[in-house]
Scaffold this motif. Structure first.
Motif, short mmCIF file in Angstrom:
data_model
loop_
_atom_site.label_atom_id
_atom_site.label_comp_id
_atom_site.label_asym_id
_atom_site.label_seq_id
_atom_site.Cartn_x
_atom_site.Cartn_y
_atom_site.Cartn_z
N ASP A 1 29.61 7.41 7.77
CA ASP A 1 30.34 7.42 6.49
C ASP A 1 30.27 8.73 5.75
OD1 ASP A 1 31.36 4.76 6.66
OD2 ASP A 1 29.38 4.01 6.10
N GLN A 2 30.01 9.85 6.46
CA GLN A 2 29.92 11.15 5.81
C GLN A 2 31.26 11.67 5.30
OE1 GLN A 2 29.12 10.44 9.02
NE2 GLN A 2 29.41 12.20 10.35
N LEU A 3 32.38 11.02 5.68
CA LEU A 3 33.68 11.41 5.12
C LEU A 3 33.93 10.76 3.76
CD1 LEU A 3 36.07 11.37 8.22
CD2 LEU A 3 34.54 13.18 7.40
N GLY A 4 33.16 9.74 3.42
CA GLY A 4 33.24 9.14 2.08
C GLY A 4 34.47 8.31 1.82
N ASN A 5 35.01 7.68 2.85
CA ASN A 5 36.23 6.89 2.64
C ASN A 5 36.27 5.60 3.44
OD1 ASN A 5 36.86 7.83 5.24
ND2 ASN A 5 37.64 9.70 4.31
N GLY A 6 35.20 5.27 4.13
CA GLY A 6 35.11 4.00 4.84
C GLY A 6 35.93 3.91 6.11
N ILE A 7 36.55 5.01 6.54
CA ILE A 7 37.34 5.01 7.76
C ILE A 7 36.45 5.38 8.93
CG2 ILE A 7 39.24 6.14 8.99
CD1 ILE A 7 40.59 6.52 6.30
N LEU A 8 36.46 4.57 9.97
CA LEU A 8 35.63 4.84 11.14
C LEU A 8 36.51 4.98 12.36
CD1 LEU A 8 32.71 2.33 10.57
CD2 LEU A 8 32.66 4.80 10.28
N PRO A 9 36.14 5.73 13.37
CA PRO A 9 34.94 6.55 13.43
C PRO A 9 35.19 8.01 13.06
CG PRO A 9 35.84 6.33 15.62
CD PRO A 9 36.76 5.57 14.69
N ASP B 1 19.53 8.14 -4.20
CA ASP B 1 19.83 7.01 -5.09
C ASP B 1 18.71 5.98 -5.15
OD1 ASP B 1 20.12 5.93 -2.55
OD2 ASP B 1 21.99 4.88 -3.00
N GLY B 2 17.55 6.31 -4.61
CA GLY B 2 16.41 5.40 -4.64
C GLY B 2 16.42 4.37 -3.53
N THR B 3 17.35 4.51 -2.57
CA THR B 3 17.41 3.57 -1.45
C THR B 3 17.42 4.37 -0.14
OG1 THR B 3 19.81 3.49 -1.06
CG2 THR B 3 18.94 2.14 -2.88
N THR B 4 17.44 3.64 0.96
CA THR B 4 17.69 4.23 2.27
C THR B 4 18.90 3.56 2.91
OG1 THR B 4 16.08 2.72 3.27
CG2 THR B 4 15.29 4.94 2.67
N ILE B 5 19.84 3.12 2.06
CA ILE B 5 21.05 2.43 2.52
C ILE B 5 22.21 3.42 2.59
CG2 ILE B 5 22.70 0.60 1.99
CD1 ILE B 5 20.36 -0.77 0.44
N GLU B 6 22.87 3.46 3.74
CA GLU B 6 24.05 4.31 3.95
C GLU B 6 25.15 3.93 2.96
OE1 GLU B 6 27.04 4.15 7.62
OE2 GLU B 6 25.06 4.93 8.17
N SER B 7 25.93 4.91 2.53
CA SER B 7 27.03 4.63 1.60
C SER B 7 28.31 5.31 2.05
CB SER B 7 26.68 5.12 0.19
OG SER B 7 27.75 4.84 -0.69
N SER B 8 29.40 4.53 2.10
CA SER B 8 30.71 5.08 2.48
C SER B 8 31.47 5.64 1.29
CB SER B 8 31.55 4.00 3.18
OG SER B 8 31.82 2.94 2.29
N SER B 9 30.88 5.52 0.11
CA SER B 9 31.50 6.12 -1.08
C SER B 9 30.40 6.82 -1.88
CB SER B 9 32.18 5.04 -1.93
OG SER B 9 31.26 4.06 -2.34
N PRO B 10 30.78 7.75 -2.75
CA PRO B 10 29.76 8.53 -3.48
C PRO B 10 28.86 7.67 -4.35
CG PRO B 10 31.93 9.55 -3.64
CD PRO B 10 32.14 8.21 -3.02
N VAL B 11 27.57 7.99 -4.32
CA VAL B 11 26.59 7.37 -5.20
C VAL B 11 25.89 8.47 -5.98
CG1 VAL B 11 26.21 5.32 -3.77
CG2 VAL B 11 24.80 7.36 -3.39
#
Length: 184
Positions: free
Chosen positions: A117-125, A171-181
């Protein structure tokens, strides 16, 4: 190296054409990037290189297995190719296999590999053309690493997205994010 007058020289390993001189031969001395002028900034990824041009366009060259050159293909290029449909770029960054640019007005577009999710838009792959980062505006500066991307906003805050296995999104977690946090 970005040279006076907007020219670019590269050197080193060149298996994928990342030196931009039209060959795949390594060079232990600087070689001119073919046909490139007007560069204002450069960024080097794992196997590709990009330049932000004075007119706000972006050219990239080298490895393109995941679309990181942004030219609507996944074909490597030993010479600069224009990123498709991208204008008004003000800042540029490259990860190992992805590329992102800030556009006039503070929106961000990314392209290339998107496994985490490093593109930040939820589109895979992956995407071989620039696509807007979801819900982001006001960006002024940008940086990317292997599997995550971060921006500095006009408010002074920092937002990141992508892989977060070691807490690199802040962000205080280790959860991947597909949008900016927001970095805490």
């Amino acid at each position: 190296a970005l040279l006076t007058g907007g020219l670019v020289d590269c050197w080193g390993w060149n298996l994928y054409g990342q030196l931009g001189n039209g060959s795949t031969s390594d060079s232990d001395v600087p070689v001119a990037v073919t046909g490139l002028s007007g560069a204002r900034a450069i960024a080097g990824g794992g196997y590709h290189t990009c330049a932000l041009l004075a007119d706000g366009e972006v050219d990239c060259w080298g490895g393109n297995g995941f679309g990181e050159l942004g030219d609507e293909t996944t074909t490597d290029s030993g010479a600069p190719v224009a990123v498709s449909g991208l204008t008004g770029a003000t800042a540029l960054t490259t990860g190992d296999y992805h590329t992102c640019a800030v556009i006039t007005g503070g929106t961000v577009y990314c392209w290339g590999w998107n496994d985490s999710d490093q593109l930040g838009n939820g589109i895979l792959p992956q995407s071989d053309v620039p696509i807007a980062v979801s819900g982001l505006s006001g960006a002024t500066a940008i940086t990317a690493q292997y599997l995550h991307t971060c921006v500095l906003l006009t408010t002074g805050s920092v937002e990141c997205w992508g892989w977060n296995g070691y807490g690199q999104l802040g962000d205080g977690t280790t959860i991947e994010s597909s949008s900016p946090v927001e970095v805490r």
